[in-house]
Enzyme design. Structure first.
Site, short mmCIF file in Angstrom:
data_model
loop_
_atom_site.label_atom_id
_atom_site.label_comp_id
_atom_site.label_asym_id
_atom_site.label_seq_id
_atom_site.Cartn_x
_atom_site.Cartn_y
_atom_site.Cartn_z
N SER A 119 -12.85 -3.44 -20.21
CA SER A 119 -13.28 -2.43 -21.17
C SER A 119 -13.20 -1.06 -20.51
O SER A 119 -13.68 -0.89 -19.38
CB SER A 119 -14.70 -2.72 -21.64
N HIS A 123 -13.98 9.93 -21.06
CA HIS A 123 -14.40 11.21 -21.63
C HIS A 123 -13.90 12.30 -20.69
O HIS A 123 -14.22 12.30 -19.49
CB HIS A 123 -15.92 11.27 -21.78
N HIS A 133 -10.21 4.89 -25.63
CA HIS A 133 -10.88 3.60 -25.44
C HIS A 133 -9.82 2.50 -25.40
O HIS A 133 -8.82 2.57 -26.11
CB HIS A 133 -11.86 3.34 -26.59
N ASN A 135 -9.77 -2.00 -24.69
CA ASN A 135 -10.32 -3.23 -24.14
C ASN A 135 -9.47 -4.41 -24.58
O ASN A 135 -8.83 -4.37 -25.63
CB ASN A 135 -11.79 -3.44 -24.54
N THR A 136 -9.44 -5.44 -23.75
CA THR A 136 -8.83 -6.71 -24.12
C THR A 136 -9.72 -7.81 -23.57
O THR A 136 -10.37 -7.64 -22.53
CB THR A 136 -7.39 -6.88 -23.57
N ARG A 137 -9.74 -8.96 -24.24
CA ARG A 137 -10.66 -10.00 -23.84
C ARG A 137 -10.18 -11.36 -24.32
O ARG A 137 -9.42 -11.48 -25.27
CB ARG A 137 -12.05 -9.73 -24.42
N HIS A 167 0.86 6.22 -30.84
CA HIS A 167 1.18 5.12 -31.76
C HIS A 167 2.58 4.55 -31.51
O HIS A 167 2.78 3.34 -31.64
CB HIS A 167 1.04 5.60 -33.20
N HIS A 197 -21.41 5.68 -42.17
CA HIS A 197 -22.42 6.66 -42.54
C HIS A 197 -21.90 8.10 -42.44
O HIS A 197 -22.51 9.01 -43.00
CB HIS A 197 -23.70 6.48 -41.71
N GLY A 280 -27.31 -10.76 -22.43
CA GLY A 280 -27.91 -10.53 -21.13
C GLY A 280 -27.04 -9.90 -20.07
O GLY A 280 -27.37 -9.94 -18.89
#
Length: 297
Positions: A119, A123, A133, A135-137, A167, A197, A280
């Site tokens: 991850s 900034h 940003h 991430n891969t998982r 892109h 929101h 956790g």
């Protein structure tokens, strides 16, 4: 039921670590090479590396990883590149959520899980350089395995040519896996990185996928690897192009307000943040994505 997948787990975990090492080296090289423009008089930034651990309810080994954070560099105001491999048993709430969202029966009877990934959130010092940003998982349970991840660009000052480049590189890396992959993952990113929101996107998009399990582990892993491989060629040229640009208080204000959007999204909507805290994992590692400074109007 899936098999133990020991070899595949080891391969995926090693790949995420190698990707992390390459990105950390590239970012430190950017710091060294920044000799002109804003902040060039500062010391070149270096990553601070900390081992992280996941807390298990019974005190048994539950895995961990590396948290690598650079602060107050020439180019990066704050950047984190985390890698982890964690395992154990899902709690009741996570079992119910996963069973409902993924349609996996039997989670309560055998709630074991294993997860590994990388991850990254950056900034930047200069408001003209976009935040980013990636991430891969890979996630495994006795009932199913899947991959997820992607990358998206978050400029506070958008340049159309930068968006187009980011892109285009993503598309070039995804096209070998089928011409439909890039438009599908782009649309997914547009939907996922949306702030309801605020009624607006977090940035200018990118690619995103979750629950990737075609039944062909090698093919899905190859796609995940190419998502990771696309990151540096998509992003580094944008940093190199914008890092020497002059800026003033108005651009800095715009940057800080935009960072507020980023913080809102990660704390309210991001699945990875919720999962990490719920299972956790080290909270400092989970919340690494938050900006060092932000502002709300």
């Amino acid at each position: 039921m899936t098999e133990d997948f020991a070899a595949e787990k080891a391969q995926a975990s090693a790949w995420f670590r190698d990707l992390r090492d390459g990105i950390v080296a590239a970012f430190e090289a950017l710091e060294e090479s920044h000799e002109n423009g804003p902040f060039a008089d500062l010391p070149a930034g270096r990553f601070e590396v900390t081992e992280t651990t996941r807390a298990s309810d019974d005190g048994s080994d539950a895995g961990g990883g590396l948290m690598s954070v650079m602060r107050d560099g020439r180019v990066f105001e704050k950047v984190g590149v985390n890698v982890s491999t964690v395992y154990g048993q899902l709690g009741a709430a996570a079992q119910a959520s996963m069973a409902a969202r993924k349609g996996l029966p039997g989670m309560a009877e055998d709630p074991r899980f294993w997860a590994s990934g990388i991850s990254l959130v950056a900034h930047m010092r200069n408001p003209h350089v976009p935040a980013v940003h990636m991430n891969t998982r890979m996630f495994w349970t006795p009932h199913a395995w899947w991959f997820g991840g992607g990358s998206d660009l978050n400029p506070c000052i958008e340049y159309a040519e930068d968006t187009a480049h980011f892109h285009a590189v993503q598309k070039a890396h995804l096209d070998p896996h089928g011409e439909g992959e890039y438009p599908r993952l782009k649309e997914w990113a547009d939907e996922y990185f949306y702030i309801p929101h605020r009624k607006r996107a977090r940035g200018v998009g990118g690619i995103f996928m979750d629950d990737r399990c075609s039944g062909d582990w090698a093919a899905d892993f190859a796609l995940t690897q190419d998502i990771g491989r696309a990151f540096l060629p998509a992003y580094l040229p944008l940093v190199e192009k914008r890092r020497e640009m002059a800026f003033g208080t108005a651009e800095r204000e715009q940057q800080l307000i935009h960072r507020g959007l980023y913080a809102e999204y990660n704390l309210v909507y991001d699945r990875g943040t919720k999962f990490g805290l719920a299972t956790g994992h080290d909270p400092d590692a989970v919340l690494m994505s938050l900006p060092p400074l932000a502002k709300w109007v």
